[in-house]
Design an enzyme around this catalytic site. Sequence first.
Site, PDB file in Angstrom:
ATOM      1  CG  ASP A 104     -34.234  -0.024  40.720  1.00 59.93           C
ATOM      2  OD1 ASP A 104     -33.417   0.495  39.935  1.00 59.93           O
ATOM      3  OD2 ASP A 104     -34.753  -1.129  40.495  1.00 59.93           O
TER       4      ASP A 104
HETATM    5  C1  BGC Z   1     -33.207  -1.481  37.406  1.00 58.59           C
HETATM    6  C2  BGC Z   1     -31.974  -1.759  38.238  1.00 58.59           C
HETATM    7  C3  BGC Z   1     -30.797  -1.066  37.633  1.00 58.59           C
HETATM    8  C4  BGC Z   1     -31.081   0.409  37.524  1.00 58.59           C
HETATM    9  C5  BGC Z   1     -29.929   1.228  36.995  1.00 58.59           C
HETATM   10  C6  BGC Z   1     -33.392  -0.014  37.089  1.00 58.59           C
HETATM   11  O1  BGC Z   1     -34.358   0.180  36.132  1.00 58.59           O
HETATM   12  O2  BGC Z   1     -34.334  -1.991  38.076  1.00 58.59           O
HETATM   13  O3  BGC Z   1     -31.781  -3.128  38.360  1.00 58.59           O
HETATM   14  O4  BGC Z   1     -29.641  -1.315  38.381  1.00 58.59           O
HETATM   15  O5  BGC Z   1     -32.186   0.587  36.675  1.00 58.59           O
HETATM   16  O6  BGC Z   1     -29.737   1.057  35.662  1.00 58.59           O
END
Ligand code: BGC
Length: 753
Positions: free
Chosen positions: A280
């Site tokens: 993530d």
């Molecule tokens: C989120 C994810 C997301 C990623 C990319 C993160 O803050 O938890 O779900 O896909 O950002 O934007």
Amino acid sequence: MNKKNLLFSALMAAGCAFSAMAVLPEAEINSRVNDLIGRMTLEEKIGQLNQLSGYGYAPEMVGQIRNGAVGSILNEVDPEVVNKLQREAVENTRLGIPLIFARDVIHGFKTIFPIPLGQAATWNPAVVEEGARIAADEASSVGIRWTFSPMVDISRDARWGRIAESFGEDPVLSETLGVAMVKGYQSDDLSQPNTMAACAKHFAGYGAAESGKDYNTTWIPEELLRDVYLRPFKALADAGSATFMCSFNDINGVPSSGNRKLLQNILRDEWGYDGLMVSDWGSIQQMIPHGYSENLRHAAAQAVDAGVDIDMESYAYTGHLRDLVEKGEVSEARVDSLVRNVLNLKYRLGLFENPYVDVATSKRFYAPASLDAARRAVEESAILLKNTGTLPINNSKVKKIAVIGPMADAQHDQAGTWVFDLEKEHSVTPLTALQQMYGKENVIYAPGLDYTRDLSTKGFSDAVKAAKKADVVLYFAGEEAVLSGEAHCRADLSLPGAQSRLLQELKATGKPVVMVVQAGRQLAIMPESELADAVVYCFHGGTMTGPALANLLSGNVNFSGRCPVSFPRMSGQEPLYYNRKNTGRPAEGITLINDIELEAGQTSTGCTSYYLDAGDGALFPFGYGLSYTDFTYSDPVLSASEIGPDGTVTVKCTVTNSGDRAGSEVAQLYIRDHVASLIRPVRELRGFEKITLQPGESKTVEFVLTPAELAFHVNGSQTVVEPGEFSVWVAPNANEGTPARLTVVKPQTVASR
Ligand code: BGC
């Protein structure tokens, strides 16, 4: 061919028009990947593992691409820029490996569908698949070939803002809809240019964040983890979700990004998953504040060891992997295994053959068929929670309609959370749709509040005047988009601002009041539900919210949405979920706080498990929803009263539309294992089917129960079915129905789900 299939064919044909490529056979992909890895330098390998957020065709980005230091880019959505950056990778690097462009396309790209929680309220996998197919077609038209969706985190706590992005509290509902979403994004052939790779996220346990506060720690025993939280992920791995994303949280003290047991032992070794794992955003680096890694170098080593293939925005791999390999702390073979997953995805997506966006056909947005599908999705998603006969609006009696409330004309907010690409002028609001349907002259609009958190009562008198002039009041309440989603958690789940007070004033006019709530989660609306004559719940519905609600309120379309979560009476009941365990003292003879006599004895209210102020259970249970018609259920009939190892039992139930108009009903199969070595929930959903019935029509729904569906985990990872008595229901929600008995006759160990 039905309407949906026609749309699918049209969308697939649009993709096929770009190229007549077919999927490369797996063996061919493997040999090309191995050949490429054999020719890559360590630096080039590390580059493939690095994902950066885009910032246009900027010199620094171009430099990094030319140096082979970037493998994928997220958040670049201009097709011209996508092509220019791609040209740098394909034409100006030594090996010409294409980039992948990714984006969080969560519930639509331009045509916005209901938030995933709203899609879950449809209980209809076909609707979810169609929405994902349209999202993939729109987003891929600008070069996005990877979405970070679906999110199948089980969420049992409405305080958690990301419940909006989930399919709710149940593993079976989540896995069914998650699989449908993956199918929609990826179609049957990922190499077609109008598909996107799906991403099952967040692996795992993220929705169990303690106290519903985002990113918070989780403590989940392995049996519960496997029975509930991992179940949809396993289904998505089996369904071929091309990628997975690990989660921010720690489980039992180990952050997911460094969790070898989860990422390697369970996902890869046990489940045999061979797709790609992305971190993530910054989650590798975040193992430092978690207290799991000494520094970024340590975090990089832990993430590589656990099996995180791509580092999204931690700069841990680009900063430290070379040194870790050179010092012998990470083997180059391990790095190769991560790179293999990245290159494999690029081949599967057909990017080596077809790296560029066809700008001539790009921006395939807002097609009439897509808008139509988005409208139908909201129509199936909205839930009728209460109706004392006010709905549908009676056209012969109602001449004037008062449209009131901060969500009546909220083009931005009706789209919900996780919409980065909204063009809000395309959102059709309830106000606009009702004006179109009933004529502008018959709709009196007075918002009363400017936005949902508004505390000012300055607009109240106009709203009350409008109500007095009308035959019915439609009060559009709710929560703005920004009040749910990532890092947007709430400890208080009541309607924000002065919305409750406004409802009281509207009700005091004596006019019938319909409250329509648009929100990102199940709010605690007990007082308002008691006051309003009818209540409609519409999780943020996206672009076509207005026309769909107008069709439902007017009765042109019947309600068929059902609660994908349990609605609390009060915030303090959270976490609240139907598939709970019984206590030794189940709620009985509830005496609520205002009924307790003065100086009553300590034990006078009985000693059972409930809240003095909230009682017990949900205001509206999981699976619940009304219709403009009525349905009756026969008692379930089982093909056998006993089940042995390898046996199956068919459960049949006849559902009849006993009302006077057509409608759709969701028949839900629940089980309960009455006595077990680890106590089992009071009910567990094991299947469902949405059926449409004409007035007077009956249909028999049929479910097949196998030992796997009666099983649970013991001793961590062992799956067992214990002999004894089960109840089996086919019911309209988690609180109703007549159970049939089923006996499991022999102890069984079954293959893990
Ligand atoms: C989120 C994810 C997301 C990623 C990319 C993160 O803050 O938890 O779900 O896909 O950002 O934007």
